[in-house]
Design a protein around this motif. Structure first.
Motif, PDB file in Angstrom:
ATOM      1  N   THR A 136       0.834  -1.195   0.000  1.00  0.00           N
ATOM      2  CA  THR A 136       0.000   0.000   0.000  1.00  0.00           C
ATOM      3  C   THR A 136       0.874   1.251   0.000  1.00  0.00           C
ATOM      4  N   GLU A 137       0.255   2.382  -0.232  1.00  0.00           N
ATOM      5  CA  GLU A 137       0.987   3.651  -0.196  1.00  0.00           C
ATOM      6  C   GLU A 137       1.562   3.905   1.190  1.00  0.00           C
ATOM      7  N   GLY A 138       0.967   3.302   2.210  1.00  0.00           N
ATOM      8  CA  GLY A 138       1.461   3.441   3.579  1.00  0.00           C
ATOM      9  C   GLY A 138       2.575   2.464   3.912  1.00  0.00           C
ATOM     10  N   GLY A 139       2.924   1.562   2.968  1.00  0.00           N
ATOM     11  CA  GLY A 139       4.020   0.626   3.180  1.00  0.00           C
ATOM     12  C   GLY A 139       3.615  -0.739   3.713  1.00  0.00           C
ATOM     13  N   ASP A 140       2.329  -0.957   3.966  1.00  0.00           N
ATOM     14  CA  ASP A 140       1.869  -2.259   4.451  1.00  0.00           C
ATOM     15  C   ASP A 140       1.688  -3.219   3.285  1.00  0.00           C
ATOM     16  N   GLU A 141       1.826  -4.518   3.562  1.00  0.00           N
ATOM     17  CA  GLU A 141       1.562  -5.531   2.550  1.00  0.00           C
ATOM     18  C   GLU A 141       0.193  -6.140   2.809  1.00  0.00           C
ATOM     19  N   VAL A 142      -0.591  -6.247   1.747  1.00  0.00           N
ATOM     20  CA  VAL A 142      -1.960  -6.744   1.845  1.00  0.00           C
ATOM     21  C   VAL A 142      -2.136  -7.908   0.885  1.00  0.00           C
ATOM     22  N   TYR A 143      -2.739  -8.962   1.379  1.00  0.00           N
ATOM     23  CA  TYR A 143      -3.020 -10.165   0.605  1.00  0.00           C
ATOM     24  C   TYR A 143      -4.180  -9.916  -0.365  1.00  0.00           C
ATOM     25  N   PHE A 144      -4.119 -10.502  -1.567  1.00  0.00           N
ATOM     26  CA  PHE A 144      -5.261 -10.522  -2.471  1.00  0.00           C
ATOM     27  C   PHE A 144      -5.244 -11.835  -3.233  1.00  0.00           C
ATOM     28  N   GLN A 145      -6.384 -12.217  -3.776  1.00  0.00           N
ATOM     29  CA  GLN A 145      -6.454 -13.457  -4.543  1.00  0.00           C
ATOM     30  C   GLN A 145      -7.114 -13.209  -5.890  1.00  0.00           C
ATOM     31  N   ARG A 146      -6.969 -14.179  -6.760  1.00  0.00           N
ATOM     32  CA  ARG A 146      -7.464 -14.073  -8.132  1.00  0.00           C
ATOM     33  C   ARG A 146      -8.938 -13.682  -8.155  1.00  0.00           C
ATOM     34  N   ASP A 147      -9.753 -14.268  -7.278  1.00  0.00           N
ATOM     35  CA  ASP A 147     -11.198 -13.983  -7.252  1.00  0.00           C
ATOM     36  C   ASP A 147     -11.506 -12.531  -6.891  1.00  0.00           C
ATOM     37  N   SER A 148     -10.539 -11.818  -6.296  1.00  0.00           N
ATOM     38  CA  SER A 148     -10.754 -10.424  -5.898  1.00  0.00           C
ATOM     39  C   SER A 148     -10.419  -9.444  -7.012  1.00  0.00           C
ATOM     40  N   VAL A 149      -9.867  -9.953  -8.110  1.00  0.00           N
ATOM     41  CA  VAL A 149      -9.461  -9.085  -9.218  1.00  0.00           C
ATOM     42  C   VAL A 149     -10.633  -8.975 -10.190  1.00  0.00           C
ATOM     43  N   VAL A 150     -10.995  -7.742 -10.526  1.00  0.00           N
ATOM     44  CA  VAL A 150     -12.145  -7.513 -11.407  1.00  0.00           C
ATOM     45  C   VAL A 150     -11.771  -7.711 -12.876  1.00  0.00           C
ATOM     46  N   ARG A 151     -12.808  -7.878 -13.678  1.00  0.00           N
ATOM     47  CA  ARG A 151     -12.690  -8.099 -15.124  1.00  0.00           C
ATOM     48  C   ARG A 151     -11.669  -9.215 -15.388  1.00  0.00           C
ATOM     49  N   ASP A 152     -10.854  -9.044 -16.421  1.00  0.00           N
ATOM     50  CA  ASP A 152      -9.812 -10.032 -16.734  1.00  0.00           C
ATOM     51  C   ASP A 152      -8.431  -9.456 -16.419  1.00  0.00           C
ATOM     52  N   ASP A 153      -8.365  -8.572 -15.412  1.00  0.00           N
ATOM     53  CA  ASP A 153      -7.107  -7.921 -15.051  1.00  0.00           C
ATOM     54  C   ASP A 153      -6.073  -8.905 -14.479  1.00  0.00           C
ATOM     55  N   TRP A 154      -6.503 -10.064 -13.957  1.00  0.00           N
ATOM     56  CA  TRP A 154      -5.549 -11.023 -13.383  1.00  0.00           C
ATOM     57  C   TRP A 154      -4.479 -11.380 -14.395  1.00  0.00           C
ATOM     58  N   GLU A 155      -4.873 -11.607 -15.637  1.00  0.00           N
ATOM     59  CA  GLU A 155      -3.931 -12.016 -16.681  1.00  0.00           C
ATOM     60  C   GLU A 155      -2.949 -10.889 -17.029  1.00  0.00           C
ATOM     61  N   LYS A 156      -3.302  -9.659 -16.738  1.00  0.00           N
ATOM     62  CA  LYS A 156      -2.459  -8.510 -17.071  1.00  0.00           C
ATOM     63  C   LYS A 156      -1.504  -8.123 -15.931  1.00  0.00           C
ATOM     64  N   LEU A 157      -1.666  -8.739 -14.760  1.00  0.00           N
ATOM     65  CA  LEU A 157      -0.851  -8.365 -13.605  1.00  0.00           C
ATOM     66  C   LEU A 157       0.581  -8.866 -13.723  1.00  0.00           C
ATOM     67  N   ASP A 158       1.501  -8.045 -13.244  1.00  0.00           N
ATOM     68  CA  ASP A 158       2.891  -8.462 -13.066  1.00  0.00           C
ATOM     69  C   ASP A 158       3.463  -7.661 -11.903  1.00  0.00           C
ATOM     70  N   LEU A 159       4.696  -7.938 -11.518  1.00  0.00           N
ATOM     71  CA  LEU A 159       5.309  -7.189 -10.427  1.00  0.00           C
ATOM     72  C   LEU A 159       5.345  -5.709 -10.781  1.00  0.00           C
ATOM     73  N   GLU A 160       5.089  -4.897  -9.800  1.00  0.00           N
ATOM     74  CA  GLU A 160       5.084  -3.441  -9.912  1.00  0.00           C
ATOM     75  C   GLU A 160       3.850  -2.884 -10.627  1.00  0.00           C
ATOM     76  N   SER A 161       2.831  -3.706 -10.926  1.00  0.00           N
ATOM     77  CA  SER A 161       1.583  -3.184 -11.500  1.00  0.00           C
ATOM     78  C   SER A 161       0.936  -2.243 -10.492  1.00  0.00           C
ATOM     79  N   ASP A 162       0.489  -1.077 -10.959  1.00  0.00           N
ATOM     80  CA  ASP A 162      -0.246  -0.142 -10.108  1.00  0.00           C
ATOM     81  C   ASP A 162      -1.692  -0.630  -9.990  1.00  0.00           C
ATOM     82  N   LEU A 163      -2.182  -0.701  -8.747  1.00  0.00           N
ATOM     83  CA  LEU A 163      -3.525  -1.223  -8.508  1.00  0.00           C
ATOM     84  C   LEU A 163      -4.373  -0.254  -7.705  1.00  0.00           C
TER      85      LEU A 163
END
Length: 183
Positions: A136-163
């Motif tokens: 996060t912008e505050g420096g915390d790490e937050v868990y997420f899973q594939r089911d939480s990603v909207v549309r077909d954005d999961w396939e477009k994700l890579d390291l450093e993707s802005d979310l």
């Protein structure tokens, strides 16, 4: 009602008959509008020196979605309020009118508030397992899973993707939902 009604008497002893009358009037308001979350009623008999008779004052505060309904009936010159039952009746009639106005103004609809949108970057991604972590912008790490990603954005994700995402509290700590790429 989410919390039990609170009935308070000031300047007079609590009366089972008046308490029953107040509870009956609260029940009638709940029949009209079942979204009342709390209700506080105060019956007061102020000390007035040099006057004949005592006039009862009744205050009612109800919390409802989207606001508060508040009635503070000071009797003025209404000598009928020498009877506590009449003062209670008049106050609850005024509360009913205010509640009707509130329902009319809001259309009886409760507007749901949505969690604040947050921003972060993917710092760890496990595509085969279907989860990852966002810093996060505050420096915390937050868990997420594939089911939480909207549309077909999961396939477009890579390291450093802005979310962009919403944060929820879970049994094991915060997690991200409604995750989407931020453009």
């Amino acid at each position: 009602m989410e919390t039990d009604p609170q009935i308070t008497f000031h300047g007079l002893d609590a009366s089972p008959a008046l308490t029953a009358l107040i509870e009956e009037r609260i029940a009638k308001l709940e029949q009209f509008y079942d979204r009342i979350t709390s209700c506080r009623v105060t019956v007061e008999l102020p000390h007035r020196q040099g006057r004949k008779g005592h006039l009862y004052e009744v205050a009612i505060e109800m919390e409802v979605p989207g606001g508060m309904v508040s009635v503070n009936r000071t009797p003025g010159n209404i000598y009928a309020h020498e009877d506590a039952r009449v003062a209670i009746r008049d106050s609850f009639d005024a509360a009913r009118r205010q509640l009707e106005d509130h329902v009319r103004k809001t259309g009886g609809v409760h507007v749901k508030s949505h969690p604040e949108k947050r921003h972060g970057r993917v710092v760890r991604l496990f595509p085969d397992e279907g989860y990852g972590f966002i810093r996060t912008e505050g420096g915390d790490e937050v868990y997420f899973q594939r089911d939480s990603v909207v549309r077909d954005d999961w396939e477009k994700l890579d390291l450093e993707s802005d979310l962009q995402f919403s944060l929820m509290d879970g049994e094991k700590g915060p997690f991200a939902v409604n995750v989407s790429l931020r453009f």
